[in-house]
Design a protein around this motif. Structure first.
Motif, PDB file in Angstrom:
ATOM      1  N   PHE A   1     -31.926  44.297  21.149  1.00 52.16           N
ATOM      2  CA  PHE A   1     -32.132  44.290  22.588  1.00 52.16           C
ATOM      3  C   PHE A   1     -30.781  44.435  23.260  1.00 52.16           C
ATOM      4  O   PHE A   1     -29.783  43.862  22.821  1.00 52.16           O
ATOM      5  N   ALA A   2     -30.750  45.205  24.350  1.00 54.03           N
ATOM      6  CA  ALA A   2     -29.483  45.434  25.034  1.00 54.03           C
ATOM      7  C   ALA A   2     -29.745  45.747  26.487  1.00 54.03           C
ATOM      8  O   ALA A   2     -30.883  46.043  26.899  1.00 54.03           O
ATOM      9  N   ILE A   3     -28.684  45.669  27.279  1.00 57.11           N
ATOM     10  CA  ILE A   3     -28.761  46.021  28.690  1.00 57.11           C
ATOM     11  C   ILE A   3     -27.545  46.860  29.030  1.00 57.11           C
ATOM     12  O   ILE A   3     -26.425  46.559  28.601  1.00 57.11           O
ATOM     13  N   SER A   4     -27.758  47.957  29.736  1.00 58.76           N
ATOM     14  CA  SER A   4     -26.664  48.866  30.046  1.00 58.76           C
ATOM     15  C   SER A   4     -26.028  48.520  31.378  1.00 58.76           C
ATOM     16  O   SER A   4     -26.591  47.766  32.185  1.00 58.76           O
ATOM     17  N   ALA A   5     -24.848  49.090  31.619  1.00 61.88           N
ATOM     18  CA  ALA A   5     -24.087  48.761  32.818  1.00 61.88           C
ATOM     19  C   ALA A   5     -24.780  49.221  34.093  1.00 61.88           C
ATOM     20  O   ALA A   5     -24.582  48.633  35.158  1.00 61.88           O
ATOM     21  N   ASP A   6     -25.617  50.254  34.020  1.00 60.43           N
ATOM     22  CA  ASP A   6     -26.249  50.773  35.229  1.00 60.43           C
ATOM     23  C   ASP A   6     -27.614  50.140  35.493  1.00 60.43           C
ATOM     24  O   ASP A   6     -28.358  50.578  36.367  1.00 60.43           O
ATOM     25  N   ALA A   7     -27.951  49.077  34.738  1.00 59.92           N
ATOM     26  CA  ALA A   7     -29.227  48.402  34.951  1.00 59.92           C
ATOM     27  C   ALA A   7     -29.212  47.683  36.296  1.00 59.92           C
ATOM     28  O   ALA A   7     -28.172  47.233  36.770  1.00 59.92           O
ATOM     29  N   THR A   8     -30.369  47.572  36.912  1.00 57.58           N
ATOM     30  CA  THR A   8     -30.464  46.917  38.222  1.00 57.58           C
ATOM     31  C   THR A   8     -31.112  45.545  38.136  1.00 57.58           C
ATOM     32  O   THR A   8     -31.270  44.873  39.141  1.00 57.58           O
TER      33      THR A   8
END
Length: 459
Positions: free
Chosen positions: A55-62
């Motif tokens: 699982f991951a979250i990218s820098a452009d996630a809102t």
């Protein structure tokens, strides 16, 4: 939850578990013993659906909605890996009828290491929702968290007992307003079931080998009301290792954190078990911040800013890339505070040396000020030494010149002494010599001043 390894481990005393989680296991045991258990009886389904590999979250996630990926290669570059530690921590994977597939600490640790080595991942967040778990595997898992080369942030919903040990080695710890951490201590709960078995007409018979005199003795005596042996053989040694890890990773933690006490929200920060109060979103933003700072130092991928509700996210120093030891993490946490001591910096330097880092060291501000003052004194003394050295060189040169002149003078004296007339003689007539002395010419005036001077010199 069905009767599986967590319950059996809890009953065998192999747990570092917050007490509030124990009654649930005891209730299950009571249901099983009275045949009233409602837990499913079927075995774990074959090929049970497992969650995504990572699982991951990218820098452009809102938002903080995490996305699952089949492999790290699918994760966008510059992402933060998120590892959820949920429920009772066990070393091996299990299947829970309430929560489904539950990865063990061995699997979670391997995932963290794989993410740490992958170029798409720039930092980690560990989301802890656990009351603790098995002693087995917790030390290895904690070492993995503390040993990542990329920044690691622990977020606390519940991070107790073995969970506290596992998550406290992170670069930073963010605790929710209602987040619970602590329960740092070791305890054994045993059930004496002999009376219950007797009512059922059962009698336990135990036989040990002749030389197995200590086999389960500590537990047997504890059940009989004599806990001293169990305490000295198991509880105290385990607790010493547990407490040592907390002291190493969180050296500014207050003494009462090591007594088994629980801390909620801001109290955890005040006690030194967390660095700030915030949300999971704040923890993710902090991970991006640390990764960005590390990227500016070591040249790794620089993260973009993730949407955050916390404008006071702390920043990292030169060591933000986490190429450091756990004691060094503590030094950074204490930077700018009055709690930084010579003992803390000494521990950090010892770990730096053990890691083979010999060209850097940590000192306190007072030590630095003292070194600056001593450096000024050394500069003054060095200037004085340089002046004295120049004077000595000049004197040596002058002495050599004087010795050369003296040698030349002595040679000249020797030369002059060897010339004729050095030993004056008196004129006289040798015996038997009949020759008359020559007569002076009439023009010779012996009374002339110059002739008197010559006579005086020759006499």
């Amino acid at each position: 939850m069905r009767f599986n390894s967590p319950l059996s481990a809890a009953l065998s005393g192999q747990f570092l578990l917050e007490d509030s989680a124990v009654p649930g296991f005891l209730a299950q045991l009571a249901q099983l013993l009275t045949a009233t258990s409602t837990a499913p009886g079927q075995p774990r389904p074959d090929g049970a659906l497992q969650p995504a590999a990572c699982f991951a979250i990218s820098a452009d996630a809102t938002s903080v909605q995490l996305r699952g990926y089949g492999s790290l290669d699918e994760v966008p570059a510059g992402s933060v890996a998120v590892t959820v530690v949920r429920g009772v921590m066990m070393p091996e994977d299990d299947y829970d009828w309430d929560y489904g597939y539950v990865p063990g600490t061995r699997t979670l640790g391997a995932r963290i290491q794989q993410a740490d080595a992958h170029p798409n991942i720039i930092a980690h967040v560990g989301h802890f929702i656990t009351p603790g778990g098995s002693v087995m595997g917790v030390e290895s898992f904690a070492d993995i968290v503390a040993g990542t080369t990329k920044p690691f942030v622990s977020f606390v919903d519940m991070m107790c007992s073995a969970g506290a040990w596992s998550g406290c080695g992170a670069d930073k710890i963010v605790v929710g307003k209602t987040g619970i951490t602590g329960s740092i201590g070791t305890k054994w709960d045993g059930l004496d079931m002999s009376g219950y078995l007797e009512k059922m007409g059962l009698k336990q018979v135990t036989v040990t080998a002749t030389e197995s005199t200590e086999k389960t003795r500590a537990f047997d005596e504890a059940l009989k009301g004599k806990p001293a042996l169990l305490r000295s053989q198991m509880l105290d040694p385990l607790n010493d290792v547990f407490v040592a890890a907390i002291k190493q990773y969180r050296p500014n933690a207050t003494p009462d954190t090591l007594t088994g006490k629980l801390f909620v929200g801001q109290a955890a920060v005040d006690a030194g078990l967390a660095d700030q109060v915030g949300s999971l979103q704040d923890a993710i933003q902090l991970a991006f911040d640390l990764a960005g700072e590390a990227g500016s130092v070591v040249g790794s991928t620089t993260a973009s800013s993730f949407s955050s509700t916390n404008p006071q996210s702390p920043t990292m120093s030169l060591f933000g890339n986490k190429n450091k030891t756990t004691a060094l993490t503590a030094v950074l946490a204490l930077s700018g505070q009055t709690g930084l001591t010579a003992e803390t910096t000494k521990a950090a330097n010892e770990e730096l040396a053990a890691a083979g880092i010999t060209d850097a060291a940590i000192i306190t501000q007072s030590e630095y000020t003292d070194l600056v003052a001593k450096a000024g004194q050394v500069a003054t003394l060095t200037a004085s030494v340089n002046t004295l050295t120049a004077d000595k060189t000049k004197l040596t040169t002058d002495l050599a010149t004087a010795n050369t002149a003296l040698t030349a003078s002595q040679a000249e004296v020797t030369r002059l002494g060897a010339l004729g007339g050095a030993a004056p003689t008196t004129a006289g007539k040798a015996e038997g010599d009949q020759q008359d002395a020559p007569k002076a010419h009439a023009w010779f005036d012996k009374n002339a001043d110059h002739n008197k001077d010559a006579e005086a010199l020759l006499s």
